[in-house]
Design an enzyme around this catalytic site. Structure first.
Site, mmCIF file in Angstrom:
data_model
loop_
_atom_site.group_PDB
_atom_site.id
_atom_site.type_symbol
_atom_site.label_atom_id
_atom_site.label_comp_id
_atom_site.label_asym_id
_atom_site.label_seq_id
_atom_site.Cartn_x
_atom_site.Cartn_y
_atom_site.Cartn_z
ATOM 1 N N ASN A 141 -4.118 -7.212 -6.714
ATOM 2 C CA ASN A 141 -3.007 -7.137 -5.742
ATOM 3 C C ASN A 141 -3.171 -8.207 -4.674
ATOM 4 O O ASN A 141 -2.260 -8.978 -4.385
ATOM 5 C CB ASN A 141 -2.967 -5.771 -5.062
ATOM 6 C CG ASN A 141 -2.960 -4.635 -6.048
ATOM 7 O OD1 ASN A 141 -2.560 -4.835 -7.179
ATOM 8 N ND2 ASN A 141 -3.411 -3.476 -5.643
ATOM 9 N N ASP A 142 -4.362 -8.217 -4.077
ATOM 10 C CA ASP A 142 -4.601 -9.228 -3.048
ATOM 11 C C ASP A 142 -4.829 -10.599 -3.657
ATOM 12 O O ASP A 142 -4.418 -11.604 -3.087
ATOM 13 C CB ASP A 142 -5.809 -8.825 -2.178
ATOM 14 C CG ASP A 142 -5.380 -7.852 -1.095
ATOM 15 O OD1 ASP A 142 -4.346 -8.102 -0.448
ATOM 16 O OD2 ASP A 142 -6.064 -6.836 -0.898
ATOM 17 N N CYS A 182 -9.344 -3.459 -10.896
ATOM 18 C CA CYS A 182 -8.854 -2.241 -10.237
ATOM 19 C C CYS A 182 -7.520 -2.451 -9.520
ATOM 20 O O CYS A 182 -6.989 -1.537 -8.915
ATOM 21 C CB CYS A 182 -9.888 -1.687 -9.267
ATOM 22 S SG CYS A 182 -10.192 -2.759 -7.855
ATOM 23 N N GLU A 235 -10.896 -10.601 -4.665
ATOM 24 C CA GLU A 235 -9.461 -10.514 -4.353
ATOM 25 C C GLU A 235 -8.997 -11.663 -3.469
ATOM 26 O O GLU A 235 -7.898 -11.624 -2.921
ATOM 27 C CB GLU A 235 -9.103 -9.151 -3.754
ATOM 28 C CG GLU A 235 -10.037 -8.650 -2.687
ATOM 29 C CD GLU A 235 -9.714 -7.218 -2.244
ATOM 30 O OE1 GLU A 235 -8.686 -6.658 -2.625
ATOM 31 O OE2 GLU A 235 -10.523 -6.688 -1.468
ATOM 32 N N HIS A 239 0.819 -1.218 0.000
ATOM 33 C CA HIS A 239 0.000 0.000 0.000
ATOM 34 C C HIS A 239 0.851 1.265 0.000
ATOM 35 O O HIS A 239 0.442 2.295 -0.519
ATOM 36 C CB HIS A 239 -0.991 -0.030 1.153
ATOM 37 C CG HIS A 239 -2.142 -0.945 0.874
ATOM 38 N ND1 HIS A 239 -2.305 -2.155 1.496
ATOM 39 C CD2 HIS A 239 -3.146 -0.852 -0.029
ATOM 40 C CE1 HIS A 239 -3.371 -2.754 0.997
ATOM 41 N NE2 HIS A 239 -3.906 -1.992 0.082
#
Ligand code: PEP
Ligand code: MG
Length: 579
Positions: A456-457, A504, A433, A191
């Protein structure tokens, strides 16, 4: 000159003096100072001792009770050490003789004493080593705390160098002065990296022991395009980088013109390009860069960098400010994704052993209903202002989704009772995710209006690789066949259920993945604002037919390495500047 290779996480070039943020949680590296600065450092040591003594004396004078009694005894020992003049002298002598920082002198001296104690056979004495480490932390906190305050009031250009930064710290940087970031730790989609990118500050992470070779005020070059940090560059290198920086700025200017052009492929397929934001003020920048709305508003940043929780009105104002910029365009508000590396003040003092697998995100909200409902109230109230959609993060099963929706209904009923107008048909979506959400996407699709894939996750949880840990960063790749198969499955399930789908996660911000995503059927992406022009350039340079061919080939491959090489080569042909 020292050149270090890390991971490029935010593009751009910067050249400025270093500002080091050490942490009391890590070993303080030896840092040299100019002889003329020695008195300043000695005074800092004296001030730190004085504040620590005052603090402990105050505790000693506090109310009597049994627990306090034990603490008093411990602090009495600490006070004796702190008042010992020979200890202070040892520290200041070190600064004098070796021209090192106050932090290093305190840490080196106290650690030497602690090690000495721990070797003594007598248990009473050897246990005193713990007290010495405590005193070290207390003094370092004072010394470093002042530096952190200095950072808030900084008024000249710097490159921030730290072992590790939290997203909260990074979000607090003033980008007029913080020109670059270099950290020893971190990963591509941590992050902190995401915040640096959205602020447009060039950053390189995972530099291993870079902080250890830097002294305050050293000249640093950050090459956020190639993932390189250079300490004390020679004149020739500085000249080269100044030229390179100019070239990069020219490319950015060239891409400005693309803002007015539509995001349409060469064979006429429209791609919707939205922006990811952390703060409402960033919405303007999304519009400026040519974004068509907000596909991910990370609202948890409203909670960070402040001592108390935001009120409903503060939530409402933040959402109203965003929707004002995108009046008739979508604004997807993601409900709080607190936990893991984005914690509130109270969590800081009760860290979890495995925070990314712990009480994070929707789980945290479902256990903190007052906080969750406060946010939902504000979002629903704001829903009359424009095309606001609501999105729940980190859903892992249907039950969680049902619970979240039930609470949303409760909130709507409350608003009905208060006769507040809102959009009853507000679109509800979830982030995909986690592998469990991806594998059950066909079921979850029945309960929502849209999916947004959080790559990302999804990458982190599929591959069991911490997205922020530099030690395993080479294992973290969204090009892994396992991740791609899950993504494909989600896209197909969304199509079958006829619900909207977007991506996203950072994959949508990385040039090499765009053709693959389009080829897999993605038509809406939400990305880091500074990357919008570059990604639009790629969209406008390809045909869907080419993308389909690429996706077909990629999905038949079994190795991450092969996939990455293929994608990089294909993208380089279209946008060589991206490399
Ligand atoms: C993601 O996980 O891909 C995502 C977009 O959410 P975040 O990066 O905020 O965890
Ligand atoms: Mg996520």
């Amino acid at each position: 000159m020292e050149i270090k290779k890390g991971i490029a996480v935010s593009p751009g070039i910067s050249i400025a003096k270093s500002l080091i943020i050490d942490s009391e949680d890590y070993r303080i590296p030896r840092r040299s100072i100019k002889p003329s600065q020695r008195m300043i450092e000695i005074q800092r040591v004296r001030n730190a001792f004085k504040t620590a003594i005052d603090e402990l004396t105050e505790v000693q004078a506090g109310p009597e009770n049994l627990e306090q009694g034990k603490i008093r005894d411990i602090f009495a020992v600490h006070l004796r050490f702190l008042r010992d003049r020979s200890l202070r002298k040892k520290i200041t002598d070190l600064i004098h003789s070796e021209s090192v920082t106050a932090e290093y002198a305190v840490s080196a001296t106290l650690r030497e004493i602690a090690q000495h104690f721990s070797k003594v056979k007598d248990t009473y004495i050897s246990e005193r080593a713990t007290d010495i480490y405590d005193i070290e932390r207390r003094l370092l906190k004072k010394l470093l705390g002042h530096k952190r305050e200095d950072l808030e009031h900084i008024n000249h250009e710097v490159v921030v160098v730290a072992r590790e930064l939290s997203p909260t710290q990074t979000a607090g940087f003033n980008k007029n002065f913080v020109k670059g970031i270099a950290t020893d730790a971190g990963g591509r989609t941590s992050h902190t990296a995401i915040v640096a990118r959205s602020l447009g500050i060039p950053a390189v992470v995972a530099l291993e022991d870079f902080t250890e070779s830097i002294s305050a005020g050293d000249t640093i070059i950050i090459d956020g395009n190639r993932g390189i940090a250079i300490a004390n560059p020679d004149a020739e290198t500085i000249k080269q980088y100044q030229a390179y920086s100019q070239e990069f700025t020219q490319l950015e200017h060239k891409l400005v013109a693309i803002k007015e052009k539509p995001a349409v492929t060469r064979d006429g397929v429209k791609i919707t390009m939205l922006g990811n934001i952390e703060f409402p003020g960033e919405a303007e920048l999304v519009l400026e860069k040519g974004g068509e709305g907000i596909g991910l508003y990370r609202t948890e940043f409203l909670y960070l960098n402040r001592p108390n929780e935001p009120t409903e009105e503060e939530h409402y104002q933040a959402y109203a400010q965003t929707i004002r910029v995108f009046k008739h365009r979508p604004v997807i508000i993601r409900t709080l994704d607190l936990g893991a590396d984005k914690y509130t003040q109270s969590k800081r003092f009760a860290p979890e052993p495995n925070p990314f697998l712990g009480l994070r995100s929707i789980r945290f909200c479902l256990q903190n209903l007052v906080m969750f409902k406060t946010q939902l109230h504000a979002i629903i109230r704001a829903s009359v202002l424009g095309e606001i959609k609501i999105m729940f993060p980190l859903i892992t099963n249907l039950q969680e989704l049902m619970q979240a929706k039930m609470i949303l209904r409760d909130v709507m009923e409350d608003l009905d009772e208060e006769s507040v107008k809102y959009n009853r048909n507000i679109k509800i979506g979830i982030m995909i995710e986690t592998p469990s959400a991806a594998l059950t996407a066909s079921t979850l699709a029945r309960g929502v209006d849209f999916f947004s894939i959080g790559t990302n996750d999804l990458t982190q949880y599929t591959l069991a690789v911490d997205r922020g840990n530099e030690l395993v960063s080479t294992l973290y790749s969204s090009a892994d066949p396992a991740v791609l198969r899950l993504i494909r499955m989600v896209i197909q399930d969304a199509y079958k259920a006829q619900i909207d789908l977007s991506v996203c996660g950072e994959m949508a911000s990385e040039p090499q993945y765009i053709m693959l995503l389009l080829g897999m059927g993605v038509r809406t992406i939400s990305l880091a604002t500074p990357m919008i022009p570059e990604i639009k350039q790629i969209v406008r340079s390809v045909t869907i037919e080419d993308c389909n061919n690429i996706a077909r080939k990629i999905l038949a491959m079994n190795s991450e390495r092969q996939i990455s090489t293929f994608l990089n080569d294909a993208t380089r042909k279209i946008l060589p500047e991206a490399f």
